[in-house]
Design an enzyme around this catalytic site. Structure first.
Site, PDB file in Angstrom:
ATOM      1  N   ALA A 152       1.046   4.911  -2.590  1.00  0.00           N
ATOM      2  CA  ALA A 152       1.074   5.117  -4.038  1.00  0.00           C
ATOM      3  C   ALA A 152       2.396   4.695  -4.695  1.00  0.00           C
ATOM      4  O   ALA A 152       2.392   3.966  -5.695  1.00  0.00           O
ATOM      5  CB  ALA A 152       0.753   6.582  -4.359  1.00  0.00           C
TER       6      ALA A 152
ATOM      7  N   ARG B  23       0.855  -1.175   0.000  1.00  0.00           N
ATOM      8  CA  ARG B  23       0.000   0.000   0.000  1.00  0.00           C
ATOM      9  C   ARG B  23       0.898   1.234   0.000  1.00  0.00           C
ATOM     10  O   ARG B  23       2.085   1.159   0.309  1.00  0.00           O
ATOM     11  CB  ARG B  23      -0.934  -0.017   1.218  1.00  0.00           C
ATOM     12  CG  ARG B  23      -0.337  -0.653   2.459  1.00  0.00           C
ATOM     13  CD  ARG B  23      -0.851  -0.074   3.706  1.00  0.00           C
ATOM     14  NE  ARG B  23      -0.595   1.342   3.767  1.00  0.00           N
ATOM     15  CZ  ARG B  23       0.589   1.870   4.076  1.00  0.00           C
ATOM     16  NH1 ARG B  23       1.625   1.100   4.326  1.00  0.00           N
ATOM     17  NH2 ARG B  23       0.742   3.159   4.107  1.00  0.00           N
TER      18      ARG B  23
ATOM     19  N   ASP C 215      -1.724  10.530  -2.463  1.00  0.00           N
ATOM     20  CA  ASP C 215      -1.865   9.476  -3.464  1.00  0.00           C
ATOM     21  C   ASP C 215      -2.074  10.034  -4.868  1.00  0.00           C
ATOM     22  O   ASP C 215      -1.854   9.334  -5.843  1.00  0.00           O
ATOM     23  CB  ASP C 215      -3.040   8.569  -3.102  1.00  0.00           C
ATOM     24  CG  ASP C 215      -2.726   7.716  -1.891  1.00  0.00           C
ATOM     25  OD1 ASP C 215      -2.341   6.549  -2.078  1.00  0.00           O
ATOM     26  OD2 ASP C 215      -2.833   8.224  -0.762  1.00  0.00           O
TER      27      ASP C 215
ATOM     28  N   LYS D  79      -5.240  10.048   2.334  1.00  0.00           N
ATOM     29  CA  LYS D  79      -6.114   9.225   3.179  1.00  0.00           C
ATOM     30  C   LYS D  79      -7.199  10.068   3.851  1.00  0.00           C
ATOM     31  O   LYS D  79      -6.962  11.200   4.262  1.00  0.00           O
ATOM     32  CB  LYS D  79      -5.273   8.510   4.235  1.00  0.00           C
ATOM     33  CG  LYS D  79      -6.030   7.556   5.112  1.00  0.00           C
ATOM     34  CD  LYS D  79      -6.730   6.450   4.317  1.00  0.00           C
ATOM     35  CE  LYS D  79      -5.747   5.598   3.542  1.00  0.00           C
ATOM     36  NZ  LYS D  79      -6.405   4.530   2.762  1.00  0.00           N
TER      37      LYS D  79
END
Length: 367
Positions: free
Chosen positions: A55, A53, A243, A254
């Site tokens: 980017a 996890r 991201d 997030k």
């Protein structure tokens, strides 16, 4: 990162077995496990299920997935199938699409007989580049922390708030938001990190695990404590990752990042975002209207994973049975709330002018 006396990246190529190995992050911070990623389905599952996890790490993993696909079938048709299959796993993080495009653009002009070896070489390059890029991000972010430290005359630590995990586990190594922290700590600067829990997946616990391994002083807090700490002068700086960032400086990160930015703005606390240039989507201007927000499983909200008093890892329900659940995984922080962007080429304003001052080669990209 050093774990039990051994240096690890978040992924690495096992030359002996000709296979990619990763840290399975779904077990962290409770257990450190590594697994092999063998088939293309394995690669898709690793990305979708968040065994990898962050980017930059998703992008690097996808590049190795393309390399694996080219071993069995290096045709144009399979290259397109692989691109579509992996791109569908996570819709928000732009590094996934960036890495897949880079692989396809590099491989299409080559004879099919050369594609497997070239794809693996490119995957190695993308992974190694990520390490160096994140190290440079840290060097530029270090300047911000050092200036704050110089202004403190009473010996108090520089107090930094993080959200989610933008550490070495979200990249191949170093991390984005954590890279300046690690480098400042290694220089001997006095730091203390407030670590947001980052519900629903509690990725702040992974940040806390990382910081503990590196010896960085930190305190784990609930998501809603950040504003209180800012109001009482207990935060000097907020650094997060992202991201996807628009060419105009909006940042998608997030869920909960936007609220931290609002609190920082209200309390005159600098809010910086650390990112590699591969996380900038030069085709997008308005993050609120143009970035797709991933909706994840209800179970991430209605259940929480942890260790029981008996020492067993498991999930427990935290909502009444049948409760409707909404789980948007990301939010967008408008550029007006971002003090600046920390990239591998230096610091810039969160704006189109700022980004293009560092990356003029993208001036002609349609956005």
């Amino acid at each position: 990162m050093i774990v039990d006396g051994k240096h690890f990246r978040s992924l690495w190529w096992n030359e002996t077995r000709s296979v990619l190995e990763i840290i399975d992050q779904t077990w962290l911070p409770y257990d450190f496990r590594t697994i092999q990623v063998v088939t293309l389905q394995d690669f898709a599952d690793a990305i979708r299920e968040m065994k990898v996890r962050g980017a930059p790490l998703i992008g690097a993993t996808a590049a190795y997935g393309v390399a694996r696909a080219m071993e069995s079938d290096p045709s144009d048709a399979n290259l397109d199938r692989t691109w579509n299959f992996l791109e569908a796993t996570r819709p928000t993080a732009i590094n996934l699409k960036w890495a897949l495009n880079r692989c396809r653009d590099a491989l299409l002009p080559l004879p099919e007989s050369d594609r497997a070896a070239s794809a693996l070489e490119l995957a190695h390059l993308i992974a190694d580049e990520d390490v160096q890029i994140n190290k440079k991000i840290g060097q530029h972010g270090l300047k911000i922390i050092s200036k704050i430290a110089q202004r403190k005359n009473n010996g108090d630590p520089v107090r930094i708030l993080t959200h989610c995990n933008a550490g070495w586990l979200a990249t191949v190594d170093w991390g984005t938001a954590t890279s300046p922290i690690y480098q400042a700590h290694d220089m001997g600067l006095n730091l203390h990190v407030w670590v947001d829990e980052t519900r629903p997946r509690n990725q702040g616990a992974i940040t806390a695990w990382e910081l503990g391994k590196h010896g960085v002083p930190h305190t784990y807090i609930v998501d809603n404590a950040g504003g209180h700490l800012m109001q009482h002068g207990m935060v000097d700086l907020v650094i997060t990752g992202t991201d996807r960032t628009t060419r105009c400086g909006d940042v998608c990160n997030k869920i909960g990042t936007y609220l931290k930015a609002l609190a920082a703005k209200d309390n005159d606390i600098p809010f910086y975002v650390a990112l590699p240039s591969s996380t900038v989507d030069w085709t997008v201007r308005n993050g609120l209207s143009e970035i797709p927000i991933e909706e994840r499983s209800d179970a991430e909200i209605s259940n929480i994973q942890g260790i029981s008093d008996a020492g067993k890892l498991g999930a427990v329900a935290v909502t009444p049975e049948g409760t409707p659940v909404g789980n948007p995984a990301f939010d967008v922080t408008p550029s007006r709330l971002v003090t600046g962007l920390i990239t591998e080429r230096g610091l810039c304003d969160a704006s189109e002018t700022g980004l293009l001052s560092l990356f003029p080669e993208f001036s002609d990209t349609v956005g």
